[in-house]
Design an enzyme around this catalytic site. Structure first.
Site, PDB file in Angstrom:
ATOM      1  N   ASP A 374       0.892  -1.299  -0.086  1.00 55.43           N
ATOM      2  CA  ASP A 374      -0.055  -0.239   0.035  1.00 55.43           C
ATOM      3  C   ASP A 374       1.022   1.192  -0.117  1.00 55.43           C
ATOM      4  OD1 ASP A 374      -2.804   0.695  -0.080  1.00 55.43           O
ATOM      5  OD2 ASP A 374      -2.340   1.650   1.811  1.00 55.43           O
ATOM      6  N   THR A 500     -13.119   8.100 -11.666  1.00 54.42           N
ATOM      7  CA  THR A 500     -12.010   7.603 -10.898  1.00 54.42           C
ATOM      8  C   THR A 500     -12.467   6.429 -10.020  1.00 54.42           C
ATOM      9  OG1 THR A 500     -10.271   8.402  -9.246  1.00 54.42           O
ATOM     10  CG2 THR A 500     -12.582   8.827  -8.860  1.00 54.42           C
TER      11      THR A 500
END
Ligand SMILES: *[C@@H]1O[C@H](CO)[C@@H](O)[C@H](O)[C@H]1NC(C)=O
Ligand SMILES: *[C@@H]1O[C@H](CO)[C@@H](O)[C@H](O)[C@H]1NC(C)=O
Ligand SMILES: *[C@@H]1O[C@H](CO)[C@@H](O)[C@H](O)[C@H]1NC(C)=O
Length: 510
Positions: A374, A500
């Site tokens: 991440d 998005t």
């Protein structure tokens, strides 16, 4: 995954059209095409697996808890996974799933919820999901749904939702509050709003106006965006086009000069060029701002780790200091440079985008699970001793090893494949999908992972974000799927642009 020896009918029909080419080329084309179909089908299988688990254990709640087979309502309890899955189900041709979702959408009461509403999350998932479903089912996927009232209802519900949310823009400057109470028409009392959450509304709200003929939604979202396009004071724009992270709600001025493409800032830049794709006449200024930001990013933010100068990452910047760190979220950047590069005919942007794509691939390639972390860093003075060896080889150290089913790396592989046509980008996307399927899959869906560099991804978090359906499954599928109107095209040929959350919205004038 088995690769079948037999050729599909569609692949066989290519024999005629490629007869003029040497035999070796023809065989290569045939092999690749049948292979791609098998891979697209494998992604459909994974989508269906998680859809079935969601229906069994979580529908009509927001998301499945894929370890305990429970459910959560993190997005106001309106069925986020169902709405987020709609455009993917349409593109995959899953009629039954589409009909189930449309019937659900007809039952949602967007005026009621027990929890605080995020203007941003609600816009990109629910509003974007419904508008995209409407555009697809009125356009290239028309005929999929018999009951046209269910399709028209997507626009009616979009308008209902816009009307519930629009009070958020009613502030001194017109910069909205993000966290709102739709019952009391209150807010969380913030004095500032973030760059991404302010600057990632204008596509959906403009589309809502263009489809309904009511200008209000476009006007209020573009008013909020106007402060981001013309940043004040000058400390809010440390490099041309690159702006700070927080905006004062009272007066629209930037509250800082922290610059990045990371989470919190990311999709503001994404939407600048996408608005131009949506309507090059109305949004030329947005394009000019994206070009400035892209050039400044190449000049000021690109970074190459000491042990791996071949890799390119984007650093962040504030007050004369660079932070040598990046995130999975940032990896949409390659796709943004590729889209802008192809639309504007700028080979320098395409070339730089491909370097960013390779850097993000390297974060997947380096871990035990072959899934990227991440967040990571490459500051030579901050390498944890436990990761020294890993850093020397990989060029970065892991600062968060979680994988929460994010799409950005596969998303950028998708743009790289669509823009260059190079097979190895498909291979990278396939490798990532196979790794996610092997590591994160549970009996009912897909779970987030605690550590991508541990055996089996460490432990599983009991959550399956709705964007698994909207984004991971869609980009993993589309990169192997046949050409279609909704696919990203080279040059100025796009008839859809993806919000998005990966919901394709029909561009204006087509
Ligand atoms: C929203 O406002 C209503 C009415 O004032 C209140 O009852 C409710 O608790 C608030 N909701 C949240 C999540 O704060
Ligand atoms: C993974 O990285 C290694 C070392 O950089 C490279 O040789 C290899 O080609 C990469 N694999 C893929 C699938 O990109
Ligand atoms: C995904 O995982 C399932 C269950 O283990 C397996 O049956 C399927 O073949 C996998 N798909 C791919 C492409 O690896």
């Amino acid at each position: 995954m088995r690769v079948p020896v037999s050729l599909s009918l569609a692949a066989l029909s290519l024999v005629g059209s490629t007869a003029a080419h040497p035999l070796a080329d023809t065989e290569e084309v045939l092999h690749r095409d049948s292979d791609a179909q098998q891979k697209a089908d494998a992604v459909k299988e994974a989508f269906q697996h998680s859809w079935d688990g969601y229906m069994k254990y979580a529908f009509p709640h927001d998301e499945l808890h894929p370890v305990s087979n429970g459910y959560g309502d993190s997005r106001n309890g309106w069925g986020a996974s169902a709405v987020d899955a709609l455009s993917t189900a349409i593109i995959m041709g899953k009629k039954d799933v589409v009909n189930t979702i449309l019937k659900h959408v007809a039952t949602i009461d967007y005026s009621k919820t027990d929890s605080e509403v995020s203007l941003f999350e609600t816009t990109i998932r629910y509003l974007g999901g419904m508008l995209s479903g409407y555009d697809l089912l009125k356009g290239p996927a028309s005929g999929m749904v018999q009951d046209s009232k269910l399709v028209d209802n997507l626009l009616t519900q979009s308008k209902n939702l816009g009307d519930v949310l629009k009070f958020a823009f009613n502030t001194g400057s017109g910069v909205p509050y993000n966290n709102i109470n739709i019952t009391s028409k209150g807010n969380d009392g913030s004095t500032t709003n973030g760059l991404a959450v302010t600057g990632t509304l204008v596509l959906e709200w403009t589309r809502l106006s263009d489809l309904t003929g009511d200008d209000e939604y476009a006007t209020i979202s573009q008013k909020a965006e106007s402060y981001l396009l013309d940043p004040k004071p000058s400390s809010g724009e440390p490099f041309p086009g690159l702006v700070g992270s927080n905006i004062n709600i009272a007066n629209g001025q930037f509250a800082d000069g922290h610059v990045s493409w990371d989470g919190g800032d990311d999709s503001f830049y994404e939407y600048l060029i996408k608005m131009y794709v949506y309507d090059p006449e109305r949004f030329a200024t947005y394009k000019d701002r994206w070009v400035l930001a892209a050039e400044s990013t190449i000049n000021h933010l690109q970074a190459h780790p000491e042990p791996r100068p071949d890799l390119t990452f984007l650093s962040s910047y504030e007050d004369g200091e660079y932070s040598l760190s990046s995130q999975h979220l940032t990896c949409f950047d390659g796709g943004s440079f590729l889209l802008g590069g192809t639309v504007l005919g700028r080979q320098d942007f395409i070339d730089f985008g491909l370097k960013l794509v390779s850097g993000c691939e390297a974060t997947y390639n380096a871990t035990l699970t072959k899934i990227g972390p991440d967040s990571w860093g490459w500051d030579p003075n901050s390498v944890p001793s436990s990761q020294q060896e890993f850093y020397e080889k990989a060029g970065f150290y892991i600062t968060s090893g979680a994988y929460v089913l994010r799409p950005e790396v596969i998303e950028s592989f998708y743009y790289a494949y669509r823009v260059t046509g190079k097979q190895f980008y498909r291979d990278w996307a396939w490798n990532a999908f196979v790794a996610i399927n092997a590591t994160a899959r549970t009996d009912s869906g897909f779970a987030a992972l605690s550590n991508v560099n541990a055996a089996n991804g460490g432990s599983k978090y009991d959550n399956q974000e709705s964007f698994l359906f909207a984004e991971v499954m869609k980009y993993s599928y589309l990169i192997h799927a046949d050409d279609a109107e909704w696919q990203v095209q080279t040059g100025g040929k796009n008839t859809f642009v993806f919000n998005t959350e990966a919901h394709p919205v029909r561009v204006k004038h087509t």
